[in-house]
Design a protein around this motif. Structure first.
Motif, PDB file in Angstrom:
ATOM      1  N   ASN A 119       0.826  -1.210   0.000  1.00 16.46           N
ATOM      2  CA  ASN A 119       0.000   0.000   0.000  1.00 16.46           C
ATOM      3  C   ASN A 119       0.859   1.258   0.000  1.00 16.46           C
ATOM      4  O   ASN A 119       0.488   2.274  -0.606  1.00 16.46           O
TER       5      ASN A 119
ATOM      6  N   VAL B  62       1.714   1.997  -3.484  1.00 21.46           N
ATOM      7  CA  VAL B  62       0.567   2.627  -4.153  1.00 21.46           C
ATOM      8  C   VAL B  62       0.521   4.112  -3.824  1.00 21.46           C
ATOM      9  O   VAL B  62       0.364   4.971  -4.714  1.00 21.46           O
TER      10      VAL B  62
ATOM     11  N   ILE C 236      -8.328   3.970   0.159  1.00 24.27           N
ATOM     12  CA  ILE C 236      -7.429   3.092  -0.585  1.00 24.27           C
ATOM     13  C   ILE C 236      -7.989   1.675  -0.515  1.00 24.27           C
ATOM     14  O   ILE C 236      -8.365   1.199   0.556  1.00 24.27           O
ATOM     15  N   ASP C 237      -8.094   1.038  -1.658  1.00 25.23           N
ATOM     16  CA  ASP C 237      -8.676  -0.295  -1.781  1.00 25.23           C
ATOM     17  C   ASP C 237      -7.732  -1.108  -2.660  1.00 25.23           C
ATOM     18  O   ASP C 237      -7.637  -0.873  -3.867  1.00 25.23           O
ATOM     19  N   THR C 238      -7.018  -2.059  -2.046  1.00 20.74           N
ATOM     20  CA  THR C 238      -5.892  -2.708  -2.719  1.00 20.74           C
ATOM     21  C   THR C 238      -6.050  -4.216  -2.748  1.00 20.74           C
ATOM     22  O   THR C 238      -6.295  -4.841  -1.705  1.00 20.74           O
ATOM     23  N   ARG C 239      -5.888  -4.787  -3.944  1.00 20.62           N
ATOM     24  CA  ARG C 239      -5.896  -6.237  -4.124  1.00 20.62           C
ATOM     25  C   ARG C 239      -4.491  -6.696  -4.520  1.00 20.62           C
ATOM     26  O   ARG C 239      -3.859  -6.108  -5.396  1.00 20.62           O
TER      27      ARG C 239
ATOM     28  N   SER D  42      -3.293  -4.254  -7.604  1.00 19.10           N
ATOM     29  CA  SER D  42      -4.171  -3.241  -8.188  1.00 19.10           C
ATOM     30  C   SER D  42      -4.865  -2.507  -7.060  1.00 19.10           C
ATOM     31  O   SER D  42      -5.218  -3.104  -6.037  1.00 19.10           O
ATOM     32  N   SER D  43      -5.069  -1.207  -7.254  1.00 16.75           N
ATOM     33  CA  SER D  43      -5.625  -0.397  -6.177  1.00 16.75           C
ATOM     34  C   SER D  43      -6.474   0.724  -6.730  1.00 16.75           C
ATOM     35  O   SER D  43      -6.235   1.219  -7.837  1.00 16.75           O
ATOM     36  N   LYS D  44      -7.476   1.108  -5.934  1.00 16.65           N
ATOM     37  CA  LYS D  44      -8.278   2.292  -6.212  1.00 16.65           C
ATOM     38  C   LYS D  44      -8.029   3.286  -5.089  1.00 16.65           C
ATOM     39  O   LYS D  44      -8.127   2.938  -3.911  1.00 16.65           O
ATOM     40  N   VAL D  45      -7.719   4.519  -5.463  1.00 15.39           N
ATOM     41  CA  VAL D  45      -7.299   5.526  -4.487  1.00 15.39           C
ATOM     42  C   VAL D  45      -8.089   6.810  -4.717  1.00 15.39           C
ATOM     43  O   VAL D  45      -8.323   7.207  -5.862  1.00 15.39           O
TER      44      VAL D  45
ATOM     45  N   HIS E 268      -6.407  -8.769   0.096  1.00 14.25           N
ATOM     46  CA  HIS E 268      -7.262  -7.584  -0.104  1.00 14.25           C
ATOM     47  C   HIS E 268      -7.310  -6.772   1.183  1.00 14.25           C
ATOM     48  O   HIS E 268      -7.455  -7.318   2.277  1.00 14.25           O
TER      49      HIS E 268
ATOM     50  N   ARG F 277      -8.750  -2.617   2.581  1.00 12.49           N
ATOM     51  CA  ARG F 277      -9.439  -1.371   2.211  1.00 12.49           C
ATOM     52  C   ARG F 277      -9.605  -0.510   3.454  1.00 12.49           C
ATOM     53  O   ARG F 277      -9.960  -1.010   4.520  1.00 12.49           O
TER      54      ARG F 277
END
Length: 309
Positions: A38, A41, A72-75, A113-116, A225, A227
């Motif tokens: 993270n 990221v 932050i949402d990370t796989r 992969s992550s959404k931030v 995962h 988040r």
């Protein structure tokens, strides 16, 4: 963690940068844990902001804007090792939200992969600042988060109120300055540290500490995962109450847990963050390799709150 000096590919749509994980994150063998992935990221997003002319230093010094990672949402699909030169691509997805992909090199399959989501928190303390640029005004906030669910407890003990009727572990801890930034607030990387530590404390409380399972069965938790979302602000040296509860066990392979953090203000527990983390267990097969294994009955019982301390 520092960005590579090799020039990165920059366009209106994406930034690509090379990064190395920190040695600190190699806690078992040479694999890097979820917290430091993270961190990669976060660093990739900050580098993107620098490349498009919005460096955190300039935004703060000139406009009083604090760059905050608010979600932050990370796989994690594949493990990274300490010597991997990771290639991170940051792609804007609208506003100040970003999709981040990390590979072990430019030709490897995706590892992370992550959404931030980034918020620009206005700091009104101290000296006067230049007006916020018009293009950044929609993402500028006076306070982080939209508020969680407050819990009114009056004179009750906060930990007991949070634990009541739940298979939950509650940890009270003082927010140290080195988990904060801008001389004030607990930052996202601080919450990642807290998420890692509360898992460690929870497992120890249930009699299946990380060292115990390493010594007995050569097992180590693996995180596919995680988040975290900021809901409000928590301040330096406040007491933070962090609640950790197992929500679901899936086919003896993984368990998903929820983390919620609160501060106590005037008899009300104010929720400042919420998150989820998924764990499996890997059996070490030497220095180089590991493989996921099913949970045994002892571990299943601990997760369900049977036994432990």
């Amino acid at each position: 963690m520092s960005a590579s000096v090799v020039p990165a590919e920059v366009s209106a749509n994406a930034t690509v940068v090379e990064l190395r994980p920190r040695y600190e994150g190699a806690n078992v063998g040479t694999w890097i844990g979820f917290k430091h992935l993270n961190y990669l990221v976060e660093e990739a997003v900050l580098e993107h902001l620098r490349r498009v002319g919005h460096s955190p230093t300039a935004l703060y010094h000139e406009h009083g804007l604090c760059v905050d990672i608010a979600h932050i949402d990370t796989r994690i699909v594949r493990a990274l090792r300490v010597d991997d030169l990771a290639v991170a691509e940051v792609r804007p997805t609208g506003g100040m939200t970003y999709a981040v992909t990390i590979r072990r090199d430019a030709h490897d399959p995706r590892a992370v992969s992550s959404k931030v989501r980034v918020s620009l928190r206005l700091d009104t303390r101290g000296e006067a600042a230049e007006p916020v640029p018009a293009d950044l005004l929609p993402y500028t906030v006076d306070r982080l988060g939209e508020g969680g669910e407050p819990i009114r407890i009056g004179d009750a003990e906060p930990a007991e109120a949070l634990r009541a009727g739940r298979n939950a572990f509650v940890w009270r801890h003082r927010i140290p300055y080195f988990y904060c930034h801008f001389a004030e607030r607990l930052q996202m990387s601080g919450y990642l540290r807290i998420m890692e530590e509360v898992v460690d404390l929870f497992l120890a409380d249930r009699g299946v500490s990380i060292k115990t399972l390493l010594d007995r069965q050569r097992l180590i938790p693996a995180v596919p995962h995680s988040r975290i979302t900021l809901l409000d602000e928590a301040y330096m040296e406040e007491d933070l109450y962090t609640v950790f509860a197992v929500e679901q066990v899936f086919k003896r392979l993984t368990f998903t847990s929820r983390m919620d953090s609160y501060v106590l203000r005037d008899g009300v527990l104010v929720q400042t963050a919420t998150g989820r983390i998924t764990h499996g267990y890997a059996e070490l097969a030497g220095r180089r390799e590991w493989g996921l294994v099913d949970f045994d009955d002892v571990l299943l019982g601990a997760l369900a709150g049977i036994g432990g301390h």
